[in-house]
Design an enzyme around this catalytic site. Sequence first.
Site, PDB file in Angstrom:
ATOM      1  N   GLU A   1      -5.692   1.116  -9.103  1.00 52.01           N
ATOM      2  CA  GLU A   1      -5.967  -0.112  -8.604  1.00 52.01           C
ATOM      3  C   GLU A   1      -6.817   0.273  -7.784  1.00 52.01           C
ATOM      4  O   GLU A   1      -6.482   1.208  -6.719  1.00 52.01           O
ATOM      5  CB  GLU A   1      -4.721  -0.432  -7.626  1.00 52.01           C
ATOM      6  CG  GLU A   1      -4.694  -1.409  -6.872  1.00 52.01           C
ATOM      7  CD  GLU A   1      -2.998  -2.092  -5.838  1.00 52.01           C
ATOM      8  OE1 GLU A   1      -1.986  -1.817  -5.732  1.00 52.01           O
ATOM      9  OE2 GLU A   1      -2.625  -3.092  -6.126  1.00 52.01           O
TER      10      GLU A   1
ATOM     11  N   LYS B   1      11.222  -2.117   8.713  1.00 53.78           N
ATOM     12  CA  LYS B   1      10.637  -1.026   8.416  1.00 53.78           C
ATOM     13  C   LYS B   1       8.746  -1.483   8.293  1.00 53.78           C
ATOM     14  O   LYS B   1       8.388  -1.982   7.861  1.00 53.78           O
ATOM     15  CB  LYS B   1      10.894  -0.012   8.219  1.00 53.78           C
ATOM     16  CG  LYS B   1       9.341   1.684   8.205  1.00 53.78           C
ATOM     17  CD  LYS B   1       9.937   2.536   6.874  1.00 53.78           C
ATOM     18  CE  LYS B   1       7.825   2.323   6.831  1.00 53.78           C
ATOM     19  NZ  LYS B   1       6.928   2.083   6.931  1.00 53.78           N
TER      20      LYS B   1
HETATM   21  N1  LIG Z   1       3.037  -7.204  -5.132  1.00 50.23           N
HETATM   22  C1  LIG Z   1       2.864  -7.618  -2.964  1.00 50.23           C
HETATM   23  O1  LIG Z   1       3.256  -8.444  -2.717  1.00 50.23           O
HETATM   24  C2  LIG Z   1       1.997  -6.424  -2.193  1.00 50.23           C
HETATM   25  C3  LIG Z   1       1.715  -7.753  -1.006  1.00 50.23           C
HETATM   26  C4  LIG Z   1       1.230  -6.579  -0.692  1.00 50.23           C
HETATM   27  C5  LIG Z   1       0.962  -4.490  -1.035  1.00 50.23           C
HETATM   28  N2  LIG Z   1       0.793  -4.046  -1.627  1.00 50.23           N
HETATM   29  C6  LIG Z   1       0.842  -3.163  -2.459  1.00 50.23           C
HETATM   30  O2  LIG Z   1       1.006  -2.626  -1.146  1.00 50.23           O
HETATM   31  C7  LIG Z   1       0.154  -1.611  -1.470  1.00 50.23           C
HETATM   32  C8  LIG Z   1      -0.702  -1.052  -0.167  1.00 50.23           C
HETATM   33  O3  LIG Z   1      -0.111  -0.956   0.636  1.00 50.23           O
HETATM   34  P1  LIG Z   1       0.599   0.821   1.219  1.00 50.23           P
HETATM   35  O4  LIG Z   1      -0.164   1.515   1.004  1.00 50.23           O
HETATM   36  O5  LIG Z   1       1.399   0.177   2.891  1.00 50.23           O
HETATM   37  O6  LIG Z   1       2.103   0.583   0.438  1.00 50.23           O
HETATM   38  P2  LIG Z   1       2.751   1.734   0.155  1.00 50.23           P
HETATM   39  O7  LIG Z   1       3.476   1.888  -0.217  1.00 50.23           O
HETATM   40  O8  LIG Z   1       2.068   3.142   0.802  1.00 50.23           O
HETATM   41  O9  LIG Z   1       3.147   1.695   2.081  1.00 50.23           O
HETATM   42  C9  LIG Z   1       4.197   0.708   1.716  1.00 50.23           C
HETATM   43  C10 LIG Z   1       5.354   0.544   3.255  1.00 50.23           C
HETATM   44  O10 LIG Z   1       6.342   1.507   2.775  1.00 50.23           O
HETATM   45  C11 LIG Z   1       6.713   2.667   3.090  1.00 50.23           C
HETATM   46  N3  LIG Z   1       6.545   3.460   2.713  1.00 50.23           N
HETATM   47  C12 LIG Z   1       6.501   4.749   2.149  1.00 50.23           C
HETATM   48  N4  LIG Z   1       6.421   5.166   1.482  1.00 50.23           N
HETATM   49  C13 LIG Z   1       8.218   5.415   1.958  1.00 50.23           C
HETATM   50  C14 LIG Z   1       9.060   6.429   1.651  1.00 50.23           C
HETATM   51  N5  LIG Z   1       8.894   7.489   0.881  1.00 50.23           N
HETATM   52  N6  LIG Z   1      10.110   5.529   2.183  1.00 50.23           N
HETATM   53  C15 LIG Z   1      10.173   4.148   2.723  1.00 50.23           C
HETATM   54  N7  LIG Z   1       9.421   3.662   2.606  1.00 50.23           N
HETATM   55  C16 LIG Z   1       7.853   4.154   2.220  1.00 50.23           C
HETATM   56  C17 LIG Z   1       5.052   2.394   3.809  1.00 50.23           C
HETATM   57  O11 LIG Z   1       5.328   3.200   5.438  1.00 50.23           O
HETATM   58  C18 LIG Z   1       4.842   1.220   4.127  1.00 50.23           C
HETATM   59  O12 LIG Z   1       5.510   0.599   5.369  1.00 50.23           O
HETATM   60  C19 LIG Z   1      -1.045  -1.323  -2.969  1.00 50.23           C
HETATM   61  O13 LIG Z   1      -0.271  -0.886  -4.002  1.00 50.23           O
HETATM   62  C20 LIG Z   1      -0.440  -3.505  -2.895  1.00 50.23           C
HETATM   63  O14 LIG Z   1      -0.742  -3.920  -4.464  1.00 50.23           O
HETATM   64  C21 LIG Z   1       1.830  -5.840  -3.126  1.00 50.23           C
END
Ligand SMILES: NC(=O)c1ccc[n+]([C@@H]2O[C@H](COP(=O)([O-])OP(=O)(O)OC[C@H]3O[C@@H](n4cnc5c(N)ncnc54)[C@H](O)[C@@H]3O)[C@@H](O)[C@H]2O)c1
Length: 486
Positions: free
Chosen positions: A389, A182
């Site tokens: 962050e 997803k």
């Molecule tokens: N540690 C790593 O390798 C890494 C890499 C990239 C980003 N990040 C982190 O991700 C964040 C930014 O990315 P973002 O805004 O897409 O994060 P996010 O958590 O909002 O979304 C990540 C993914 O989860 C999905 N998602 C959101 N709510 C969900 C739910 N209830 N159930 C299932 N899926 C759900 C989103 O659609 C997306 O596909 C930052 O905190 C960043 O630090 C971490």
Amino acid sequence: MVFDIQKSRLLVTQGLIGGEWSDSDNGSTFTVSNPANGAVLAEVANMGADETRRAIEAAEAAFPAWSAMTALQRSNILEKWFDLIMANQDELAAILTAEQGKPLFEAKGEIAYGASYVKWFAEEARRVYGDIIPANQPGRRNLVIKQPVGVVAAITPWNFPSAMLARKIAPALAAGCTIVCKPATETPLSALALALLAEQAGVPAGVINVVAGARSSAIGGEMTSNPIVQKVTFTGSTPVGKLLMKQCADTVKRTSMELGGNAPIIIFDDADLDQAITGTLISKFRNSGQTCICSNRLLVQSGIYDRFIERLADEVSKFRVGNGLDEDTTHGPLVNEKAVNGVSELVESAIADGARVVMGGARGEQGACFYQPTILADAKPSMRVFKEEIFGPVAPVFKFETEDEAIAMANDTEFGLASYIFTNNLKRIWKVSEALEYGMVGVNETAISSEVIPFGGVKESGQGREGSKYGLDDYLETKYICLGGL
Ligand SMILES: NC(=O)c1ccc[n+]([C@@H]2O[C@H](COP(=O)([O-])OP(=O)(O)OC[C@H]3O[C@@H](n4cnc5c(N)ncnc54)[C@H](O)[C@@H]3O)[C@@H](O)[C@H]2O)c1
Ligand SMILES: O=C[C@H](O)CS(=O)(=O)O
């Protein structure tokens, strides 16, 4: 030359389930737009729980044949996928920049970075060894074999829509698993293009499935509750990671979590200032500050504090902020207006608490998704920019006096992903590196990511490692066989 993605044969707007490209069950779509200018790029099939369940069942059906292939057969298919990704690097980069916003040169780099995981795990696939343990009793042999965990569900973020997905699909397939993916709602096109190339590389139907949709919680709810799914691998924010871990508990799924960060970059008086400035520019402003390992807190020793800020401001003033598809752009927009609002709120809060704006500090004039590259001096640990962050092009600079004070400041967070130190004192390098509560430490270097290293965090930045010789472990089970009666 920049590809016109509307003419790209890699622009796919349907989901992939069991080898069939299909619309959503109810025909609904969701809009994907370019954050640089709001232009609509595509209407993508808006899938939900029902489509996800079918994708999981397709992955289950494909698992026996895929896991029964020899490691060499799987390796060869992954090598072909790598070749196709690299042959289409420019077109994939144009799609990535259009939907995510990063400058084209960064997008090209991301495509190659994601492909490097495919090649790495094409090689690692052939080295999944077991053990024969010396018998502790006569007449038996103790064997250990490694087996794929089974059907995997992967959820990925928008900031690296290609590489974060490749970093999951490659080890999963190398281990013999099948997968349902997803992508982020903001950036599904890169994932769908990768899946199309995987199909062309010979990945059999049902091995890779992609369900894009705006109903993330419905898709995630099916992934985390369906008993067929043996593992959930997630890259994204810590709050969502925690939610998914809770949802996985009812069926005791294995999880890999790559979550949020709050990286300190600690610059000591004895640092090579040129090196420190270069490292800061990369670690703070790459992807306009939207990476999980961006330096979120710049901790600078008092002796070079003013000189560091002056030098950093001088370099940041050379940025060319704009549409990532314009080839002279060095820094693009944030992913959406909500992200700009969040960054703006953090900056305003810091200013209200006494931070001094050295440069920037306001929304960009290029469009609704732009924020000016910003440097804040006189930042304090009591400020929100120290605890949260930022995920934007904002550099709060904190002053410290002693080594122990820097270590304490750096560790004063629930996160533990990446950290960086700049010094030429060998004793200090060892002491500080070992004292930092982080999964990764860059010493006089901030471009630390690659397929050969174990990428991941501790504390609330996650669990598990992606890449390196450790990366397959997350997709394998260890089975003990006691061969008796000999
Ligand atoms: N540690 C790593 O390798 C890494 C890499 C990239 C980003 N990040 C982190 O991700 C964040 C930014 O990315 P973002 O805004 O897409 O994060 P996010 O958590 O909002 O979304 C990540 C993914 O989860 C999905 N998602 C959101 N709510 C969900 C739910 N209830 N159930 C299932 N899926 C759900 C989103 O659609 C997306 O596909 C930052 O905190 C960043 O630090 C971490
Ligand atoms: O944002 C998170 C990515 O994992 C950063 S990197 O491209 O792997 O360094």
